[in-house]
Scaffold this active site. Structure first.
Site, PDB file in Angstrom:
ATOM      1  N   HIS A   1       3.604   5.710  -5.763  1.00 33.15           N
ATOM      2  CA  HIS A   1       3.223   6.115  -7.134  1.00 33.15           C
ATOM      3  C   HIS A   1       2.510   7.242  -7.107  1.00 33.15           C
ATOM      4  O   HIS A   1       2.599   8.270  -7.955  1.00 33.15           O
ATOM      5  CB  HIS A   1       2.372   4.834  -7.279  1.00 33.15           C
ATOM      6  CG  HIS A   1       2.324   4.589  -8.913  1.00 33.15           C
ATOM      7  ND1 HIS A   1       1.659   3.481  -9.319  1.00 33.15           N
ATOM      8  CD2 HIS A   1       2.442   5.248  -9.771  1.00 33.15           C
ATOM      9  CE1 HIS A   1       1.704   3.608 -10.679  1.00 33.15           C
ATOM     10  NE2 HIS A   1       2.060   4.580 -10.974  1.00 33.15           N
TER      11      HIS A   1
ATOM     12  N   GLU B   1       0.699  -1.235   0.018  1.00 30.12           N
ATOM     13  CA  GLU B   1       0.048  -0.018   0.157  1.00 30.12           C
ATOM     14  C   GLU B   1       0.756   1.258  -0.069  1.00 30.12           C
ATOM     15  O   GLU B   1       0.395   2.233  -0.757  1.00 30.12           O
ATOM     16  CB  GLU B   1      -0.825   0.025   1.259  1.00 30.12           C
ATOM     17  CG  GLU B   1      -2.009  -1.198   1.121  1.00 30.12           C
ATOM     18  CD  GLU B   1      -2.936  -1.294  -0.079  1.00 30.12           C
ATOM     19  OE1 GLU B   1      -2.970  -0.135  -0.672  1.00 30.12           O
ATOM     20  OE2 GLU B   1      -3.184  -2.237  -0.499  1.00 30.12           O
TER      21      GLU B   1
HETATM   22 ZN   LIG Z   1      -3.020  -2.546  -4.559  1.00 32.10          ZN
END
Ligand SMILES: [Zn+2]
Length: 706
Positions: A500, A494
């Site tokens: 990201h 996560e």
């Molecule tokens: Zn994921």
């Protein structure tokens, strides 16, 4: 898991003025200390202003839609010869941005607010905004302005070219090129489909099914579970809810009685069937009609077009090849389970059924590999694990992760981290962490996008804000919070989504952060789970909290890896079965299949995995098919394959998983770029070569590509 605002048509822009974000609350000293760096880096580094009353939620919703409408109206009002890239294609992103920002906050309030009235109001507001997104994406007047600009055949480069292409593609997928009559038919079908999808999922949520047992029938199940007041009734009987995953898993993994497991699987496979079978048949028919109207062979081709796989045939071939390659391993694993069953039951004719797999997988782990999941927890004290993970990502991606005091907290133990670039000091993004479970809070672990990154009209960049909604075990009885190995894997995964998001450099919201094709989005996060299985990485932080010295023994990690490989064929054959049956019912326009989709899906599950219990209809409660992952389930395995490919680059690098040049390449070529160029190009740039399936086959224990 990753949650983003689901928007039918997200387009992108640069005309964003001030006032999209309400002014931040008074910053604390530490927050203020980032502002000089933010000015230098020409970025906006600020937290959203959170709604704290139902009145504010209502006001936010109205204001966001009003701003969005104003901006869309401005685009629509353009005469064809006035259109430019900035005032059409790019302006769309600015039009949607304030509504996405509102939606991000409200979604999080809905999932985390301790105040039920706020949660309910936020939920209601989110639904209004979703409707607004759908309606706006069908605005003909806006489309015509964009089309007028596109008709000038402009020469665009890079991200701008990508944006125009994406916007036109999505308009076409929304039927804008169809004649009026067909267009309104399409819109009606899409609206009906959305409603049915919501109902499909609601029926599953509401399909609680209690299966009653005596204590003897639950022999093998943990004492904690049996003592749980949700399970143990006042009458001394035990009731397990077939609709609650943790309850089902505990029983399927541990109950010695086959009859007990079988009854639970049958109950689970019959959830929501009365309502959802006719409902889903209608959904399949509508999907086929939509695909036909838009000129696609079938719904799966329509759904997969914007993804990496591009079409249903490619996705299906990937699954079939994988299935075939896994066949010998799958068979061997079933044989091992069967041996265990014969030994345990004394029945030489014993057969492995679908309800046996979780149980014997667990037995195998415990007996053959001596893995004691509970004993590993001492190595993963929460604070130490967090610090360890931060250190790894700081080094690998050239960033700093610093705690700051949140100016506003919806819960006392809320945490906030500022991420900055370690070389330049430039602020990159904020990550909230909502740590522990509580009443009414989202009960899984997921990353929620709040503020997507975006270049604003004046040229400055709005840095992203995200939240990790966690449910770590709270410290109790004087003991610190200790994580399971699975928790740690999930945390790295996560946090990967969060990185990201915050490392993005994409100019448009449409492409920033995790706005990448669905069959890719899990890959960069999935990949980071490898770090948790690596001895060198673990030794950086994982120590027994009681003495602060003892590392996880090498033998334990080797046993865990062996156990993972020992049952991975079974895991993937089941995943492949789900993927194949999802494609099968969406790769046809044959109404006979739609009317009898239960037999079709049962048949595929039985052929690819294990026979389903007779007369059941698991597909009626297969929530993924209700919307979002329809014709998309293949994406899990697809992304796993890319994840393994990307991890192999680290493994071959001189520094292994901590190889810094490779880490920076991941940051620059994958995280920073997001969806702003073709994902295949980004993957190639990171790998330094073409994609390969070999590393994935190695990861799942196959000698070579089947
Ligand atoms: Zn994921």
């Amino acid at each position: 898991m990753m949650r983003t605002t689901g928007i039918a048509l997200l387009l992108a822009a640069q005309l964003l003025g001030l006032g999209d974000l309400a002014a931040s609350p008074a910053a604390t000293d530490s927050l203020a200390s980032f502002q000089e760096a933010a000015r230098k880096a020409k970025v906006r580094f600020e937290l959203p202003s959170w709604e704290t009353t139902t009145g504010q939620i209502e006001a936010t919703t109205q204001a966001a839609m009003a701003t969005g409408n104003q901006r869309l109206d401005a685009i629509a009002a353009l005469k064809p010869d006035q259109t430019t890239f900035a005032n059409t294609v790019a302006a769309l992103d600015a039009a949607y941005y304030p509504v996405v920002l509102a939606s991000g906050r409200l979604d999080l309030i809905h999932e985390t607010s301790p105040d039920k009235a706020l949660r309910d109001a936020a939920h209601e507001a989110s639904r209004k905004l979703q409707t607004w997104f759908v309606d706006s994406s069908f605005r003909r007047d806006v489309y015509q302005a964009v089309k007028a600009y596109a008709d000038t055949k402009p020469t665009l480069q890079g991200e701008d070219a990508m944006l125009l292409k994406t916007v036109l593609r999505d308009y076409r997928r929304n039927g804008m090129e169809l004649p009026e009559a067909q267009r309104s038919k399409l819109q009606a079908l899409k609206n009906r489909l959305n409603d049915l999808g919501l109902e499909f999922r609601r029926n599953i949520t509401q399909s609680d099914t209690l299966v009653e047992y005596s204590r003897e029938e639950l022999d093998g199940v943990s004492e904690d579970f049996l003592a749980n007041e949700e399970i143990l009734g006042k009458d001394g009987r035990y009731r397990v809810n077939a609709n609650v995953t943790w309850q089902v898993l505990e029983v399927l993994r541990n109950a010695r009685s086959e009859e007990t497991r079988k009854r639970l699987v049958i109950a689970r496979s019959n959830r929501a069937r009365e309502k959802n079978i006719p409902l889903f048949a209608e959904m399949l028919k509508i999907r086929a009609q939509i695909a036909t109207l838009l000129g696609y062979d079938n719904w799966a081709d329509y759904r997969i077009e914007p993804k990496m796989a591009k079409n249903a045939k490619t996705a299906r071939k990937f699954l079939l090849d994988l299935s075939e390659g896994l066949a010998p391993k799958f068979k061997a694993e079933l044989a091992t389970f069967r041996e265990l069953k014969i030994r345990e039951t004394g029945n030489a004719e014993a057969v492995i059924h679908t309800w046996d797999v979780p149980y014997y997988r667990n037995q195998l782990k415990k007996r053959r590999y001596n893995i004691d999941t509970a004993a590993l927890k001492v190595y993963f004290e929460l604070e130490n694990t967090l610090q360890g993970m931060f250190g790894i990502f700081e080094e690998l991606f050239g960033i700093r992760i610093q705690p700051v005091e949140p100016p506003y907290k919806w819960v006392d133990d809320l945490r906030l981290y500022a991420v900055t670039d370690s070389a330049s000091g430039a602020p990159l993004g904020f990550i909230y962490m909502d740590m522990f479970p509580r009443e009414g809070k989202y009960n899984h672990f997921a990353q929620f996008g709040i503020t997507p990154g975006k270049r604003l009209s004046g040229g400055s960049y709005q840095r992203p804000v995200v939240a990790l909604v966690c449910n770590f075990p709270p410290p109790a009885n004087g003991k610190p919070s200790l994580l399971t190995f699975d928790d740690v894997e999930t945390l790295f995964h996560e946090f990967g989504h969060a990185l990201h998001s915050v490392l993005t450099q994409a100019n448009y919201m449409e492409f920033s952060g995790t706005s990448v094709p669905r069959d890719f989005v899990e890959a960069p996060s999935q990949m980071l789970e490898n770090w948790v299985r690596d001895k060198k990485v673990l030794d950086r932080f994982a120590v027994d909290y009681r003495d602060g010295k003892q590392h996880i023994p090498t033998a334990t990690l080797e046993q865990m890896e062996a156990a993972r490989l020992a049952t991975i064929g079974t895991h993937y054959r089941r995943q492949i079965a789900f993927g194949l049956l999802d494609l099968a019912i969406h790769m046809t326009t044959d109404e006979k299949v739609f009317d009898d989709f239960v037999s079709e899906t049962n048949r595929i599950m039985s052929e690819t995995y294990l026979p389903v219990p007779e007369g059941t209809a698991f597909v009626a409660s297969f929530g993924h098919l209700g919307g979002g992952y329809d014709a998309g389930y293949y994406g899990y395995a697809w992304a796993d394959a890319i994840s393994a490919d990307m991890a192999s680059v680290f493994r071959k690098a001189p520094g292994g998983l901590m190889d810094l040049p490779t880490g920076m390449r991941l940051r620059n070529e994958i995280y920073a770029v997001g969806g702003s160029r073709e994902i295949e190009d980004s993957i190639r740039a990171f790998l330094g070569r073409e994609r390969s399936l070999e590393p994935f086959f190695e990861f799942i224990g196959l000698k070579k590509k089947p």
